[in-house]
Design a protein around this motif. Structure first.
Motif, PDB file in Angstrom:
ATOM      1  N   TRP A 133       0.874  -1.177   0.000  1.00 16.62           N
ATOM      2  CA  TRP A 133       0.000   0.000   0.000  1.00 16.62           C
ATOM      3  C   TRP A 133       0.913   1.230   0.000  1.00 16.62           C
ATOM      4  O   TRP A 133       1.866   1.297   0.765  1.00 16.62           O
ATOM      5  CB  TRP A 133      -0.848   0.040   1.267  1.00 16.62           C
ATOM      6  CG  TRP A 133      -1.888  -1.027   1.400  1.00 16.62           C
ATOM      7  CD1 TRP A 133      -1.735  -2.264   1.926  1.00 16.62           C
ATOM      8  CD2 TRP A 133      -3.269  -0.933   1.024  1.00 16.62           C
ATOM      9  NE1 TRP A 133      -2.910  -2.963   1.905  1.00 16.62           N
ATOM     10  CE2 TRP A 133      -3.887  -2.149   1.356  1.00 16.62           C
ATOM     11  CE3 TRP A 133      -4.049   0.075   0.450  1.00 16.62           C
ATOM     12  CZ2 TRP A 133      -5.237  -2.401   1.132  1.00 16.62           C
ATOM     13  CZ3 TRP A 133      -5.391  -0.169   0.227  1.00 16.62           C
ATOM     14  CH2 TRP A 133      -5.975  -1.393   0.557  1.00 16.62           C
TER      15      TRP A 133
ATOM     16  N   SER B 170       0.655 -11.692   2.659  1.00 13.41           N
ATOM     17  CA  SER B 170       0.287 -12.240   1.354  1.00 13.41           C
ATOM     18  C   SER B 170       0.108 -13.735   1.489  1.00 13.41           C
ATOM     19  O   SER B 170       1.011 -14.438   1.930  1.00 13.41           O
ATOM     20  CB  SER B 170       1.366 -11.925   0.321  1.00 13.41           C
ATOM     21  OG  SER B 170       1.061 -12.517  -0.924  1.00 13.41           O
TER      22      SER B 170
ATOM     23  N   THR C 202      -5.614 -14.028   0.437  1.00 16.92           N
ATOM     24  CA  THR C 202      -5.488 -12.611   0.110  1.00 16.92           C
ATOM     25  C   THR C 202      -5.577 -12.377  -1.393  1.00 16.92           C
ATOM     26  O   THR C 202      -6.284 -11.472  -1.862  1.00 16.92           O
ATOM     27  CB  THR C 202      -4.154 -12.056   0.643  1.00 16.92           C
ATOM     28  OG1 THR C 202      -4.136 -12.149   2.067  1.00 16.92           O
ATOM     29  CG2 THR C 202      -3.957 -10.613   0.227  1.00 16.92           C
TER      30      THR C 202
ATOM     31  N   TYR D 277      -8.669 -10.292  -3.427  1.00 21.52           N
ATOM     32  CA  TYR D 277      -8.550  -9.156  -4.344  1.00 21.52           C
ATOM     33  C   TYR D 277      -9.017  -9.496  -5.764  1.00 21.52           C
ATOM     34  O   TYR D 277      -9.587  -8.647  -6.445  1.00 21.52           O
ATOM     35  CB  TYR D 277      -7.096  -8.693  -4.403  1.00 21.52           C
ATOM     36  CG  TYR D 277      -6.607  -7.971  -3.171  1.00 21.52           C
ATOM     37  CD1 TYR D 277      -7.375  -6.976  -2.574  1.00 21.52           C
ATOM     38  CD2 TYR D 277      -5.376  -8.274  -2.603  1.00 21.52           C
ATOM     39  CE1 TYR D 277      -6.919  -6.299  -1.441  1.00 21.52           C
ATOM     40  CE2 TYR D 277      -4.906  -7.601  -1.480  1.00 21.52           C
ATOM     41  CZ  TYR D 277      -5.693  -6.628  -0.896  1.00 21.52           C
ATOM     42  OH  TYR D 277      -5.241  -5.965   0.216  1.00 21.52           O
TER      43      TYR D 277
ATOM     44  N   LEU E 291     -12.694  -0.353  -1.629  1.00 19.83           N
ATOM     45  CA  LEU E 291     -11.288  -0.075  -1.355  1.00 19.83           C
ATOM     46  C   LEU E 291     -11.102   0.788  -0.106  1.00 19.83           C
ATOM     47  O   LEU E 291     -10.267   0.468   0.747  1.00 19.83           O
ATOM     48  CB  LEU E 291     -10.649   0.583  -2.583  1.00 19.83           C
ATOM     49  CG  LEU E 291      -9.132   0.658  -2.577  1.00 19.83           C
ATOM     50  CD1 LEU E 291      -8.504  -0.728  -2.524  1.00 19.83           C
ATOM     51  CD2 LEU E 291      -8.640   1.396  -3.808  1.00 19.83           C
TER      52      LEU E 291
ATOM     53  N   LYS F 170      -2.950  -7.320   5.312  1.00 22.32           N
ATOM     54  CA  LYS F 170      -2.836  -7.592   3.872  1.00 22.32           C
ATOM     55  C   LYS F 170      -2.136  -6.454   3.155  1.00 22.32           C
ATOM     56  O   LYS F 170      -2.528  -5.290   3.277  1.00 22.32           O
ATOM     57  CB  LYS F 170      -4.223  -7.793   3.254  1.00 22.32           C
ATOM     58  CG  LYS F 170      -4.916  -9.082   3.641  1.00 22.32           C
ATOM     59  CD  LYS F 170      -6.144  -9.314   2.774  1.00 22.32           C
ATOM     60  CE  LYS F 170      -7.227  -8.292   3.026  1.00 22.32           C
ATOM     61  NZ  LYS F 170      -7.903  -8.472   4.306  1.00 22.32           N
ATOM     62  N   GLU F 171      -1.112  -6.808   2.383  1.00 22.59           N
ATOM     63  CA  GLU F 171      -0.551  -5.852   1.427  1.00 22.59           C
ATOM     64  C   GLU F 171      -1.293  -6.016   0.096  1.00 22.59           C
ATOM     65  O   GLU F 171      -2.292  -6.747   0.015  1.00 22.59           O
ATOM     66  CB  GLU F 171       0.955  -6.105   1.244  1.00 22.59           C
ATOM     67  CG  GLU F 171       1.787  -5.765   2.467  1.00 22.59           C
ATOM     68  CD  GLU F 171       2.004  -4.264   2.649  1.00 22.59           C
ATOM     69  OE1 GLU F 171       1.445  -3.473   1.868  1.00 22.59           O
ATOM     70  OE2 GLU F 171       2.729  -3.887   3.582  1.00 22.59           O
ATOM     71  N   LEU F 172      -0.820  -5.362  -0.942  1.00 25.26           N
ATOM     72  CA  LEU F 172      -1.478  -5.409  -2.249  1.00 25.26           C
ATOM     73  C   LEU F 172      -0.787  -6.419  -3.167  1.00 25.26           C
ATOM     74  O   LEU F 172       0.216  -7.029  -2.813  1.00 25.26           O
ATOM     75  CB  LEU F 172      -1.476  -4.021  -2.880  1.00 25.26           C
ATOM     76  CG  LEU F 172      -2.203  -2.931  -2.101  1.00 25.26           C
ATOM     77  CD1 LEU F 172      -2.127  -1.602  -2.855  1.00 25.26           C
ATOM     78  CD2 LEU F 172      -3.660  -3.309  -1.837  1.00 25.26           C
TER      79      LEU F 172
ATOM     80  N   PHE G 255      -3.057  -4.278  -8.884  1.00 20.03           N
ATOM     81  CA  PHE G 255      -3.561  -2.944  -8.538  1.00 20.03           C
ATOM     82  C   PHE G 255      -2.869  -1.855  -9.348  1.00 20.03           C
ATOM     83  O   PHE G 255      -3.391  -0.742  -9.470  1.00 20.03           O
ATOM     84  CB  PHE G 255      -3.343  -2.675  -7.047  1.00 20.03           C
ATOM     85  CG  PHE G 255      -4.431  -3.210  -6.173  1.00 20.03           C
ATOM     86  CD1 PHE G 255      -5.551  -2.443  -5.882  1.00 20.03           C
ATOM     87  CD2 PHE G 255      -4.346  -4.483  -5.650  1.00 20.03           C
ATOM     88  CE1 PHE G 255      -6.565  -2.934  -5.072  1.00 20.03           C
ATOM     89  CE2 PHE G 255      -5.348  -4.986  -4.846  1.00 20.03           C
ATOM     90  CZ  PHE G 255      -6.473  -4.217  -4.550  1.00 20.03           C
TER      91      PHE G 255
ATOM     92  N   THR H 256      -6.029   2.951 -11.027  1.00 19.78           N
ATOM     93  CA  THR H 256      -4.825   2.178 -11.347  1.00 19.78           C
ATOM     94  C   THR H 256      -3.700   3.083 -11.804  1.00 19.78           C
ATOM     95  O   THR H 256      -2.538   2.919 -11.420  1.00 19.78           O
ATOM     96  CB  THR H 256      -5.136   1.142 -12.437  1.00 19.78           C
ATOM     97  OG1 THR H 256      -6.177   0.282 -11.977  1.00 19.78           O
ATOM     98  CG2 THR H 256      -3.908   0.292 -12.745  1.00 19.78           C
TER      99      THR H 256
END
Length: 780
Positions: A157, A217, A221, A225, A254, A269-271, A275, A316
């Motif tokens: 993030w 991750s 997760t 997403y 989001l 959670k990271e991305l 994304f 994005t």
């Protein structure tokens, strides 16, 4: 072909783990699927030539050092897990013993050593690679892979403002503090996490102290997403016992997802990379019934976005630039924390494997010292400027990036020939040569049987801005052959191989594609189309070629550069080739033994009129073609499968034609469409690789050519306007008037110059203006 080694293994894919047998021979690699055997034996799951192998990486699977990941030159990759690390080592040694000709990297170094040897961090510090590319490379080096959900690539993030009406990127407060793990961005959570760490004690002494009980991750997760896109939708349903999860637990908003993560220390959670390049995962384009929220009764559909994002695509684009940080986690996520080989109890071992798969795996730690800071853009520009000034008169300089200085672009005129009037068709800069083709009036060339002329100019040790003439006519070489009557000669009919040694030419009356040396000598010709060839393209690796024709079809060809290779071709028109029926050997001049040719792989259908332009990208597995019927058709490269037809948005789409298309490295498709009447309207359309319309722009006049470079689009029109645009929005950032119709535009690989060919025979080189200009320079 002799067998070198065979080994039982598992092919790990996103959807399944396939039990099979790997077989390596002296020429090929095979994988046989043991789960789908028949009377004829095991089914071949994949087969590829050793010459396609580019990289071999050691990998972990369930935290065991027992896997290999093989990358091919077209970006295809295969993740193979063996029962024991010793078997992996035997297979690895067998591959290296065969000396694959295109093997660039093999995994003898540790990930830490590989990162250090690559120089990647230094390139990032000096802003020579983007944040996105840097993070993707770090993910790969650390063992992250798209083939294993528990080791899926991870991105951080980077923003903390998901509520404002407008995103102020000049305000440091909108960015996340990347010096802290995601779990303690909120200072209220930091004390609770430290207390949990200090107070935890495992009575059995097995589990070590840890800060976080969940991972940044893991498989859940990724599926959270990617819920709205296949095959992740199917995997999500499988994980949730045959149905979609409850709506309140889905990724529906989001801002809400970030707020929940920010307020609690249990969700860290990271991305994921999508994304930053794939806005479709935020849109419910498959119209799945995802249920209703329990409290508000609101139907879950597309992901709710921050107020500052106009659309999924806009979101994005705005979060494209990212950085890196480090985290700490539960012990089962770490390399070396668990030895599955030492667990004898099958039930216990299966339970630990399930924990690792579902919980996630921390990648190999690449850095033990603090990561260096990145230069600011101003610092990087100063360094480049200093390098330019110190080498201005000695050649081989590193000029500034034209897209970073759009307001400082200048044009430099190049004299092609003071004695011959000619019309430019195209030019490229490959292998330290400017290669150009032009149309010359017949009467200007004595004793010639052609109206085409080509030349090369070697300029390795000379700055582009010092090239003001192409010298005498001895550099010119004719392109022989008879063109189809009435054919419009354009840049789409010619392509130069990446080593600047060969030229492929279409447009001949006999429906052939001619392959020539750059000295103008024809080696061979390829005939498979039923009508005149109208366009050609070569992929980045030079492995695949694509052609389009008046017969409304396209053909994907596999290029054959290997010595002694056979080409499925027609007889050639010079004495250096020996024909054997429809097969021929093409011999290079001066006794060289290397061959060049192409073998047809797939014939592609889908158009109802002449094919006007083709684009092939094997890394994306995408083959694009446009036509006078007003469509752009998408196929796959490797299997030749039809994917979709894109028709530009219009009230009467059948009244439009699509003369040209372009494709970015990230899969964005640019269509130039115009009404079929001569005085009609002209439009630029931007689509995602999945056919989603992103942007539209109305043009002033007909385009002569366009090209995509990174996040920019460069166009040249018939009125002489050279325009640089932002790709995502088509917003103009630079416009130069060249006063003559532009036939072709080309951006050099380092993005330091733009070459523009004018129809009146002039070559214009566009670069960033410098304080001191060399002698002999002509400003237009």
């Amino acid at each position: 072909e002799k067998t070198v080694v065979t080994a039982d293994c598992h092919l790990v894919t996103l959807m399944d783990v396939v039990l099979g047998k790997l077989e390596i021979t002296t020429t090929h690699v095979y994988f046989y699927d043991k789960t789908s055997s028949n009377d004829e034996g095991d089914r071949i799951y994949f087969k590829w030539s050793l010459s396609q192998l580019r990289e071999v990486h050691f990998r972990r699977y369930n935290l065991r050092k027992s896997a290999l990941e093989l990358f091919l030159i077209d970006q295809t990759n295969f993740f193979l897990n063996f029962e024991h690390p010793n078997i992996r080592h035997v297979v690895y040694k067998a591959l290296l013993s065969l000396r694959p000709p295109n093997l660039l990297y093999y995994g003898t170094r540790t990930p830490q050593e590989l990162l250090k040897a690559s120089g990647l961090t230094q390139k990032w510090v000096q802003r020579e690679v983007s944040n996105f590319d840097y993070l993707m490379q770090l993910n790969t080096i650390a063992g992250r892979t798209y083939n294993d959900l528990s080791q899926y690539p991870v991105f951080p993030w980077i923003l903390v403002d998901y509520t404002s009406e407008k995103l102020d990127l000049e305000n440091p407060a909108v960015f996340r503090d990347l010096s802290k793990p995601i779990g303690i961005l909120n200072e209220k959570n930091e004390k609770a996490i430290r207390d949990k760490y200090d107070q935890f004690e495992d009575p059995l002494g097995v589990i070590k102290k840890f800060h976080y009980g969940s991972h940044y991750s893991n498989a859940a997760t990724v599926l959270f997403y990617m819920l709205r896109m296949e095959p992740f939708s199917t995997l999500h349903i499988q994980l949730q016992a045959g149905r979609f999860d409850l709506a309140d637990r889905q990724f529906h908003s989001l801002p809400a997802t970030f707020q929940a993560m920010y307020e609690t220390s249990n969700d860290v959670k990271e991305l994921i990379p999508e994304f930053f390049y794939l806005s479709e995962h935020l849109v419910n384009s498959n119209n799945f019934d995802l249920g209703k929220l329990q409290f508000s009764k609101e139907t879950v559909n597309d992901v709710l976005l921050p107020k500052w994002a106009k659309s999924a695509t806009d979101f994005t684009f705005q979060v494209y630039w990212v950085e890196i940080n480090r985290l700490v986690f539960y012990y089962c996520a770490y390399e070396g924390a668990v030895d599955l080989n030492a667990i004898q109890d099958p039930i216990h071992r299966k339970a630990v494997e399930g924990m690792i798969n579902n919980f996630g795996q921390t990648p190999t730690q690449l850095l033990h010292d603090p990561h260096p800071h990145r230069m600011s853009r101003e610092e990087a520009q100063k360094k480049v400027a200093g390098r330019i000034m110190s080498t201005l008169n000695v050649g081989d300089i590193r000029a500034p990036n034209v897209f970073e200085h759009p307001e400082q672009l200048k044009t430099f005129f190049v004299e092609v020939s003071p004695t011959i009037m000619c019309n430019f068709i195209c030019c490229t800069y490959k292998g330290n040569f400017i290669t150009a083709l032009m149309k010359v009036p017949f009467q200007c060339l004595s004793n010639s049987v052609t109206d085409m002329l080509g030349f090369k100019f070697f300029c390795k040790n000379q700055p582009f801005s010092q090239v003001n003439t192409f010298g005498n006519n001895s550099k010119y070489k004719t392109v022989k052959g008879l063109w189809s009557p009435g054919l419009h000669l354009s840049a789409n009919l010619f392509l130069v191989t990446h080593d600047a040694k060969f030229l492929f030419v279409g447009g001949y009356w006999d429906n052939s594609i001619r392959i020539m040396t750059m000295k103008g000598r024809t080696i061979t010709c390829l005939v498979r189309h039923l009508d005149v060839v109208t366009c050609l393209d070569l992929d980045h690796g030079g492995t695949y070629m694509m052609s389009g024709s008046f017969d409304t079809t396209c053909i994907i060809w596999k290029t054959l550069p290997e010595p002694g290779g056979l080409q499925n071709q027609c007889p050639i028109d010079n004495t250096n080739g020996t024909s054997f029926g429809n097969w021929s050997f093409g011999m290079l001049p001066n006794g060289a033994s290397n061959n060049i040719g192409a073998q047809p792989l797939h014939i592609l259908y889908g158009h109802e009129d002449v094919v006007t332009c083709v684009i092939i990208n094997s890394e994306l597995d995408v083959a694009l073609s446009s036509s006078k019927d007003g469509t752009c058709v998408v196929h796959t490269v490797r299997k030749g499968h039809y994917v979709r037809t894109i028709r530009p948005l219009a009230n009467n789409p059948h009244h439009y034609t699509v003369p040209s298309i372009a494709l970015s490295e990230e899969g964005k498709i640019v269509l130039y469409a115009r009404i079929k009447k001569d005085c009609g309207e002209h439009f630029l359309h931007l689509y995602s690789i999945n056919g989603r319309h992103i942007a539209l722009d109305c043009l002033e006049s007909r385009l002569g050519h366009m090209t995509v470079c990174g996040e920019h689009l460069v166009t040249g029109d018939v009125h002489g306007s050279l325009v640089v645009r932002e790709l995502f929005s088509f917003c103009e950032i630079s416009r130069l008037s060249l006063y003559r119709p532009i036939a072709c535009v080309y951006v050099t690989k380092a993005k330091t110059h733009i070459l523009a060919c004018l129809r009146d025979g002039k070559l214009i080189i566009v670069g960033v203006d410098k304080p001191a200009k060399p002698r002999g320079l002509f400003n237009t």
